[in-house]
Design an enzyme around this catalytic site. Structure first.
Site, PDB file in Angstrom:
ATOM      1  N   ARG A  80      11.591  24.001  18.796  1.00 21.59           N
ATOM      2  CA  ARG A  80      10.132  24.089  18.869  1.00 21.59           C
ATOM      3  C   ARG A  80       9.634  24.080  20.311  1.00 21.59           C
ATOM      4  NH1 ARG A  80       9.586  18.787  15.278  1.00 21.59           N
ATOM      5  NH2 ARG A  80      11.511  19.760  14.542  1.00 21.59           N
TER       6      ARG A  80
ATOM      7  N   ARG B 282      26.095  27.245  15.181  1.00 23.33           N
ATOM      8  CA  ARG B 282      26.207  28.525  15.872  1.00 23.33           C
ATOM      9  C   ARG B 282      25.149  29.498  15.364  1.00 23.33           C
ATOM     10  NH1 ARG B 282      29.961  28.448  11.830  1.00 23.33           N
ATOM     11  NH2 ARG B 282      30.146  30.312  10.500  1.00 23.33           N
TER      12      ARG B 282
ATOM     13  N   ASP C 119      22.030  28.696  14.787  1.00 24.24           N
ATOM     14  CA  ASP C 119      20.681  28.213  15.074  1.00 24.24           C
ATOM     15  C   ASP C 119      19.872  29.230  15.859  1.00 24.24           C
ATOM     16  OD1 ASP C 119      18.977  26.073  14.494  1.00 24.24           O
ATOM     17  OD2 ASP C 119      19.125  25.269  16.521  1.00 24.24           O
TER      18      ASP C 119
ATOM     19  N   LYS D 254      13.575  32.205  17.738  1.00 24.71           N
ATOM     20  CA  LYS D 254      14.234  31.014  18.292  1.00 24.71           C
ATOM     21  C   LYS D 254      15.677  31.354  18.650  1.00 24.71           C
ATOM     22  CE  LYS D 254      16.016  26.521  16.787  1.00 24.71           C
ATOM     23  NZ  LYS D 254      16.133  25.592  15.643  1.00 24.71           N
TER      24      LYS D 254
ATOM     25  N   THR E  47      29.187  34.852  15.045  1.00 27.97           N
ATOM     26  CA  THR E  47      30.051  34.761  16.220  1.00 27.97           C
ATOM     27  C   THR E  47      30.036  33.331  16.748  1.00 27.97           C
ATOM     28  OG1 THR E  47      29.549  37.053  16.778  1.00 27.97           O
ATOM     29  CG2 THR E  47      30.527  35.693  18.508  1.00 27.97           C
TER      30      THR E  47
ATOM     31  N   LEU F 233      25.798  38.599  14.782  1.00 24.64           N
ATOM     32  CA  LEU F 233      25.384  37.758  15.898  1.00 24.64           C
ATOM     33  C   LEU F 233      25.443  36.280  15.528  1.00 24.64           C
ATOM     34  CD1 LEU F 233      22.312  39.832  17.156  1.00 24.64           C
ATOM     35  CD2 LEU F 233      24.541  39.634  18.276  1.00 24.64           C
ATOM     36  N   MET F 234      25.000  35.957  14.316  1.00 28.57           N
ATOM     37  CA  MET F 234      24.954  34.557  13.888  1.00 28.57           C
ATOM     38  C   MET F 234      26.338  33.986  13.625  1.00 28.57           C
ATOM     39  SD  MET F 234      21.693  34.785  11.297  1.00 28.57           S
ATOM     40  CE  MET F 234      21.749  33.052  10.819  1.00 28.57           C
TER      41      MET F 234
ATOM     42  N   LYS G 141      23.893  15.270  16.906  1.00 25.89           N
ATOM     43  CA  LYS G 141      24.112  15.466  15.477  1.00 25.89           C
ATOM     44  C   LYS G 141      25.527  15.017  15.118  1.00 25.89           C
ATOM     45  CE  LYS G 141      21.313  19.737  15.296  1.00 25.89           C
ATOM     46  NZ  LYS G 141      20.310  19.428  14.285  1.00 25.89           N
TER      47      LYS G 141
ATOM     48  N   ASP H 266      16.745  16.439  19.487  1.00 29.36           N
ATOM     49  CA  ASP H 266      17.230  17.385  18.479  1.00 29.36           C
ATOM     50  C   ASP H 266      16.242  18.530  18.257  1.00 29.36           C
ATOM     51  OD1 ASP H 266      18.813  18.471  16.537  1.00 29.36           O
ATOM     52  OD2 ASP H 266      18.182  17.098  14.962  1.00 29.36           O
TER      53      ASP H 266
END
Length: 530
Positions: A376, A311, A313, A290, A216, A213-214, A302, A372
């Protein structure tokens, strides 16, 4: 003389003979065939040897399984070791055609014998050595396109399964089929701990799912695509998935979450996962992940270098999805709720601006100092929403701050908690999995820096004498939205990426950490309760 080919980093030689040899105790001889003739059914075997790198005169000691195999082939394995250098920890020697069943034998170094828990490293060194050895052996045989690999347990079948399954996996879905690296089938060899082996495979499969997943790309893993993947993966496993859209978030007054999403043309989605392994009256554990599928930084853009791995995150969301599937696969008697706010943080014409003030679900006003900091904001509303389920405790996971990479690198995930018991469970789980955690403080000075303002209830960053404590400030911010009860926050930014060296059983790319630690953490809670 038997047909064999020995590969060594020190000594490379190619000896090819076809002849007859006697099997021990039978008096019979058989012709050994070229292992390259049958590629579809070729099988490999991974065996271990203990060796001490600090003692150059150490002769090496085969594991009990390797010793039994050595006797089966008339001590041919030990004979061949004399032609090469003894493999030390993580090193591999490959031998061919010692007998007919296995075309290739990978002998891997385990390091010193009788390794255990290291109080200074806060890790079980023996289990970590097993993961490294299993991965090294399987990866070496994978290069030979072996269709099925049998792996000995090395004394702990669960760790062997983890290392083997993590080691052979890599993200290659978008590559042409004929160019992809073959992923072999893995089996346990000469050991009765089938349960431990299956548990290890389940944990490794969960982490591999998170890695997939991360890794991709963000154009293919939008909030909508992530939701579709979650539904497809989890519903098959017995986990219920509810997909909630923007209108629902508006009725819930999740204005912080919506502010993070408003700069992108991709609609925000809120996933609610439900797994019932115990009575429905039992209070659930709530996992919050998250889910920023791409974080450009918004108007506070950024740099290109900083966006390179954004990708990933949504690593917290991937970890929650993977953990829920593993919990269902292991059939743990526990109730789990997963909450995943999904969106993109982009610099669109409607994007949030520095200085904007929004209200979270609990009515607290938030001053957005930098755009950014979208992660949170999304977690804040999800944490407030978690109180609807009367949770036993809440765990939130996310790639929050670069400070965590500066502080710990890839060595550990940062942990913040208001519960000593939760921290002890998480620490014990990390010792077992080798995916470590380290505790950071939730001191009042960080809370004062975030919440001690005359114009708003909280600020996303805060300004004051401790303004440089970014990771601690994020934890203090999130703590303002945690309902009464036990809570644990994991900052995983430092462990998001694997360079392929720090943990030899993880190839270069997104790491999927700390999925196994989270699954082990939940498993230990079940064992303690019982």
């Amino acid at each position: 003389m038997a047909l064999y080919l020995v590969r060594s980093g020190i000594l490379k030689r190619s000896l090819l003979f076809v002849s007859k040899r006697f099997y021990a105790g039978t008096g019979k001889c058989r012709i050994l065939e070229d292992p390259c003739l049958d590629t579809k059914n070729r099988k490999g075997l991974v065996l271990g040897v203990y060796s001490d790198k600090d003692d150059k005169d150490h002769p090496g000691k085969l594991t009990p399984t390797a010793e039994r195999y050595n006797k089966l082939v008339c001590c041919r394995l030990t004979d061949l070791i004399r032609f090469t250098k003894l493999p030390y920890k993580g090193e591999v020697r490959i031998f061919y055609n010692l007998e007919n069943e296995f075309a290739s034998i990978a002998l891997v170094g385990l390091g010193k014998e009788c390794q255990g828990y290291d109080v200074f490293e806060q890790m079980d060194e023996g289990k970590e050595a097993i993961r490294i050895a299993a991965a090294a052996g399987c990866r070496a045989l994978q290069k030979l396109r072996v269709s099925k690999i049998f792996v000995e347990s090395f004394g702990h079948a669960e760790s062997a399964a983890e290392g083997a399954a993590l080691g052979v996996w890599l993200y290659q879905e978008k590559k042409m089929k004929d160019k992809q690296i073959h992923i072999p089938q893995l089996e346990l060899h000469d050991d009765c701990d089938w349960t431990g082996w299956q548990i290890g495979l389940q944990k490794a499969a969960a982490q591999n799912l998170a890695r997939q997943l991360m890794d991709t790309s963000a154009n293919l893993m939008t909030p909508t695509s992530f939701a579709q993947n979650a539904v497809e993966v989890l519903c098959k496993s017995g986990v219920n998935v509810e997909v909630k859209v923007r209108g629902w978030a508006e009725t819930q007054k999740m204005h912080a979450f919506l502010a993070a999403a408003q700069g992108s043309c991709e609609p925000p989605i809120f996933l609610e996962l439900s797994y019932y392994g115990a009575s429905r009256d039992e209070r659930p554990v709530v996992l919050v992940g998250k889910g920023i599928t791409y974080n450009s930084g918004g108007l506070c853009l950024k740099t290109c270098k900083q966006q390179e791995r954004m990708r990933g995150d949504m690593g917290g969301a991937a970890c929650v999805v993977a953990a829920c599937r593993a919990v269902a696969g292991l059939q743990l008697p526990i109730n789990v709720r997963g909450l995943i706010p999904l969106c993109e943080n982009m610099p669109g014409c409607a994007a949030m601006r520095p200085g904007d003030i929004v209200k979270a679900m609990n009515g607290k006003s938030i001053c957005i100092e930098e755009t950014d900091c979208a992660g949170r904001l999304t977690l804040a509303d999800a944490l407030v929403y978690a109180q609807n389920f009367w949770p036993r405790f809440i765990v939130d996971i996310g790639t929050m701050t670069y400070d965590m990479r500066s502080a710990l690198g890839a060595g550990a995930s940062g942990v913040f908690s208001n519960s000593e018991a939760l921290w002890e469970y998480m620490l014990a789980a990390s010792m077992h999995t080798g995916d470590r955690v380290w505790r950071f403080p939730l001191w009042k000075c960080y809370k004062k820096n975030i919440a001690g303002n005359h114009n708003v209830d909280v600020k996303t960053i805060g300004r004051g004498p401790v303004s440089l404590g970014g990771a601690c400030s994020v934890a203090a911010f999130l703590n303002e939205f945690v309902p009464c009860g036990d809570w644990l926050h994991l900052d995983t930014y430092g462990v998001m990426w694997s360079n392929g060296k720090d943990f030899p059983y993880l190839r270069i790319g997104m790491s999927g950490r700390p999925t196994r630690t989270l699954v082990e953490f939940l498993s230990q809670l079940v064992c303690h309760r019982e």
